[in-house]
Scaffold this motif. Structure first.
Motif, PDB file in Angstrom:
ATOM      1  N   PRO C  82       2.270  -4.840   6.279  1.00 17.52           N
ATOM      2  CA  PRO C  82       1.125  -3.730   5.296  1.00 17.52           C
ATOM      3  C   PRO C  82       0.097  -4.052   5.637  1.00 17.52           C
ATOM      4  CG  PRO C  82       2.912  -4.909   4.062  1.00 17.52           C
ATOM      5  CD  PRO C  82       2.965  -5.152   5.117  1.00 17.52           C
ATOM      6  N   GLU C  83      -0.626  -5.901   5.734  1.00 17.17           N
ATOM      7  CA  GLU C  83      -1.594  -6.399   6.588  1.00 17.17           C
ATOM      8  C   GLU C  83      -2.330  -6.198   7.672  1.00 17.17           C
ATOM      9  OE1 GLU C  83      -3.696 -10.673   6.130  1.00 17.17           O
ATOM     10  OE2 GLU C  83      -1.630 -10.838   5.998  1.00 17.17           O
ATOM     11  N   ARG C  84      -3.088  -5.624   7.909  1.00 16.11           N
ATOM     12  CA  ARG C  84      -4.111  -5.132   8.967  1.00 16.11           C
ATOM     13  C   ARG C  84      -4.050  -6.167  10.193  1.00 16.11           C
ATOM     14  NH1 ARG C  84      -4.179   0.464   9.136  1.00 16.11           N
ATOM     15  NH2 ARG C  84      -4.309   1.560   8.271  1.00 16.11           N
ATOM     16  N   THR C  85      -3.905  -5.950  11.028  1.00 18.69           N
ATOM     17  CA  THR C  85      -3.880  -7.340  12.601  1.00 18.69           C
ATOM     18  C   THR C  85      -5.857  -7.249  13.100  1.00 18.69           C
ATOM     19  OG1 THR C  85      -2.088  -7.145  13.103  1.00 18.69           O
ATOM     20  CG2 THR C  85      -3.155  -7.612  14.900  1.00 18.69           C
ATOM     21  N   VAL C  86      -6.443  -8.275  13.367  1.00 20.99           N
ATOM     22  CA  VAL C  86      -6.982  -8.283  13.195  1.00 20.99           C
ATOM     23  C   VAL C  86      -7.454  -9.583  15.146  1.00 20.99           C
ATOM     24  CG1 VAL C  86      -9.990  -9.111  12.803  1.00 20.99           C
ATOM     25  CG2 VAL C  86      -8.224  -8.621  11.646  1.00 20.99           C
TER      26      VAL C  86
END
Lengths: 344, 344, 344, 344
Positions: C82-86
């Motif tokens: 659920p954490e967006r990739t940067v």
């Protein structure tokens, strides 16, 4: 028009092509080449002449390919009609730098539901109220609309609110009925090549909102507009609503947003985008609406229902009143910014 | 029907879905899983129930996807109607092991041209004579057909030769007119989802020849047939005529020949193939006609013109009389071989 | 997973399906219905289990259809991550609220041409410099790129300007060579399912910029990303660059802009849009670039050439330096406005 | 080549186009018309010249459209190479009036499974044995093949049975390995535009079996063949295996059977049809195989597994040994009939 001959075409076959061209009143130009010949027709051709020549030449021997040097539409073309069309309906201008929003439910379900819808549309600042009375449904078992009863509701609510109304007409014999009750006649995507309907809508003199068919090319779309225009009715509004999807698993159609600058380059008619059908998913409507504005569209058509969970059709793609109102706020802010910043 | 919930859906959201299902009179079945839940409805649903449930559930919170465990058509379905339909017209049987050929020009152009066409069709052994009186044309500038005058010619030539006749009707208000003059009503590809027309054709009681739309899925095609069938008219003939092409440079459409076994597996209705529109190129018609026969089609529809070079429409895809006659010889020989060898 | 049985399936056939499911270690759930049965598997399945079960069950008798209740990708999925990739490269962040611009010529043609390009890119405020050294070309007769010589130029210009560089790699055996010279490895649309290449790019540990194939579904696209991710390389950037066009007459591809919100909803990976290939026409690039920004993309990739008229490849879709600089000004103003107005 | 100018193009803009054409060593021909001009180039152009000219002219001012009067491929073209190619491998002739059958499992799974497969293939009269050692799979979690171990099995079984063998190569660095073990190199649909692979396969001198990509146009397909041919390797076999489907619900791809006569008209290379991938459903393979034969194909490639229910890949589309043997009987009878009756 340019006719490419096959490699090894005989003199007689080439002369045959030239003779047919002369029969049609044009002078052929033989273009020799290293391994094959082409025959050109330098004259500009009317669409009729072009079609007739194509049919005469298409089946001659040793003809490999016919290519065209012009587009098949004329009345819809920006080249031949360099002034952009603005369709004005009850004081609302479609085209010409405005950005109009058409909002409302997929179907008119009841007076109460439609009055609620209209109130939300008006309060948000949108100018045009949509609603379906005759519904084209893939399945005969799905809700087919309230028919004339729905039109009466539209007329009443349009009069009460002052909103411009738009509704679909599916059949030429119903054009005059629908035209009596609503301000803009919508031709649906499945009807884009319903030629008797296009002709009847053209004759009505009413503004015609023409949706692109799901597998229609740009030429076919503008030729459909040409049917309406050729009846002497200049008030045609184009609508991109998504084409046959590559992948039906995530969206209902593929919204072809680049059709906006393409149509603007080749036609003088106003262009509206329908992100509700274009995606089929309420969650994607906001992103695609703002994208349409920025891409140069003249407006959007949005499905909104007072309560999508009980909608009798297309509930999955309808915005709630809250979502619609929020979208209008964003659209208005963005439109203001664009006007000030003279973007694209 | 199976409703897949999103990962992390709350108990309340799941109960909400169950409640809506119970409201519709069905008992939900919660299917637990490792990382997400699904809710099933074991009852078989009528198409109406399915559509209504889908609309009610589609916009509930935490619903990720709805999948169906049944096809949306019933009357057109082989599962629910295991006996294959044979449409009999003036003694000609369409379906049931015959292979019928429908031949003739794209448009009826004159009595003489149509009599010549009919003579070639009859002499070759084909049983059905096609011809267009009302022509759907992409461009308003193209030849639009002779209208009622063309129908009268068809009637006269049909009577003279004893051939079964078929012609397209484009508009619901013209169904009774066309039905008066010809034996089979054709619904063109562009009209496949012209629902008022389908309903009117259904009511007419005449055999209906329904062409698949260029971007229609199999379900949409069979639902269009369902519109006709649901009017109490069982005499529907399906026609595959090519879908939107990947590559317009070499053929006009992509003939989806595998649709023949697909339709035969799922529907009891006869299936005809139109390789003339399916390819748009006369040179490819013979190969695709024989392929259609071998693939299990019940017949083909072929454009043939006494003189394609002067045809007023679609000349590039029309066979010459010699080509048509040669094709019929091949088809007959092949059909005889297949009957003896019980292929496929 | 849900297995729909045919109407009339026998008890034995149903038990056969259940037995196979138990053989795979899962408990089947028989879902009775009015006219047919379904068999459900409530367990969540890993992709491997799902594929193996599908193969085992797919050819059993009386199985009509298998439907899935989950997506086939895991590592690329937002639900499971659920954490967006940067993706951070030399201080430039791709994803996470930034909007990056990748600009530069289709091909590296010479040191001078590439230095000029880089200067324009840098002066405009863009952070990433694109250029092709190995060029995939439909025709063997077209310019194929400068190969390693081009990479050396890229390295030199990247070092001189401090810009992040990106270039395409077409073959697994060249991954290490390209990785030596540039900062981001590009996998082109034609290579999206070049699995050995995906694996090698995954192993390299370098950021991988993955273009969607012209006929790839969203699932196929995310599964291609899954190949890279499953090598332990989390730095994948997705790129929508247009799908197979309905109409090749006006644009080279159909830019599927709705893929941006779709991918954002289902995956945590950053999403870039390439309007240069997505339309193939320089005149439409500006409108589609701004639309991409507004639709929620994390950036755009733009072809720009110091002098498109002499470009050795793709000149028709390259912006001039003036057009590129003007677009950057518009993009920057719009991005600033969006940040302040917290749109969508 | 014909360059269409926009309406209202100035003299200077036209002269600009002419100057560029002269710079390339050709003489322009200005074709005046009623409302716009075109500029023609009568010289036949090599593909290189064509591409270079197109790039130079494409971005000039007032250029509306460039149309081509010739196809972009040469070596693959029947016009330039009027003798049809027959690829001979270990005495088996592909092309030239034979109809070859390539049968075998999707994947080589074990020596025993492959020996069983080979025995069925040989006993049925088919001449070529297929099997995958390196498998391209959409998901990284699916079975990827036995790799070199699989190739060794293929070599052993090929030697034991005398059957010609064919297997896919996915990567240029594996061409020499695969070429060592099998008789024909297969380039899969996903690799059709893997240009380094095409070049390497060309260099190998081995027969190359090239599958059409799912969204490849005919020109792109023949240009991919051109890559192999231009390496001096004339032994290329084309394979139609279905294009991106309109409707994924019933078939995996849309088999474009009309591509057979199209390719035969424009190229001298043999054409094989793959109905297993073309439909993805074992039940439809027989109908499409016979259709391919009748439509003029030089052969078919069929997936068959000793026991499809336990196949490690593509079980749903594999025929059982009984089905395969029955199909071979039908094919042989039909081929004999066609030879005697000299059909199309």
């Amino acid at each position: 028009m340019l006719i490419l001959m096959r490699v090894g075409a005989t003199d007689e076959q080439v002369q045959n092509v030239c003779a047919v061209i002369r029969d049609h009143g044009h002078e052929p130009l033989v273009l020799p080449g290293q391994d094959r010949l082409a025959v050109g027709i330098p004259d500009a051709l009317t669409p009729e002449e072009r079609i007739n020549l194509e049919m005469s030449i298409g089946s001659l021997e040793a003809v490999s390919k016919i290519t065209h040097t012009s587009r098949p539409y004329k009345l819809a073309s920006l080249e031949f009609h360099p002034e952009r069309t603005v369709v004005e309906v009850k004081g609302v201008k479609i085209g010409g730098g405005n950005f109009v929003v058409m909002g409302g439910p997929c179907s008119v379900e009841s007076l109460e539901q439609f009055q609620q819808s209209a109130e939300i549309v008006r309060a948000s600042g949108a100018q045009i109220l949509r609603g379906g009375a005759f519904k084209p449904r893939s399945s005969p078992y799905a809700f087919q609309g309230l028919a004339e009863e729905g039109l009466k509701i539209m007329k009443q609510v349009g009069d009460e609110t002052g909103l411009v109304t738009i509704s679909e007409v599916m059949s030429p014999d119903l054009v005059s009925l629908v035209a009596e009750y609503v301000d803009i006649l919508q031709i649906g995507a499945r009807s884009m090549q319903n030629f008797p309907l296009l002709i009847e809508a053209g004759k009505s003199g009413k503004p015609v909102f023409l949706k692109r068919g799901p597998s229609a090319t740009i030429d076919e779309f503008l030729l459909a507009a040409e049917y309406v225009l050729s009846q002497g009715n200049p008030r045609v509004i184009l609508c991109e609503r998504g084409v046959t999807p590559l992948d039906r698993a995530y969206t209902r159609n593929t919204l072809d947003l680049a059709a906006v600058p393409v149509l603007k380059e080749h036609s003088h008619l106003p262009v509206i985008v329908d992100p509700s059908h274009g995606t089929g998913v309420a969650r994607y409507v906001s992103a695609m609406s703002k994208a349409a504005l920025v891409a140069g569209a003249d407006g959007i058509m949005i499905e909104m229902h007072p309560n999508p969970k009980v909608a009798l059709s297309d509930g999955a793609q309808a915005l709630t009143p809250e979502q619609f109102t929020a979208l209008m706020r964003e659209i208005n802010a963005l439109a203001k910014f664009l006007a000030l910043n003279v973007l694209g």
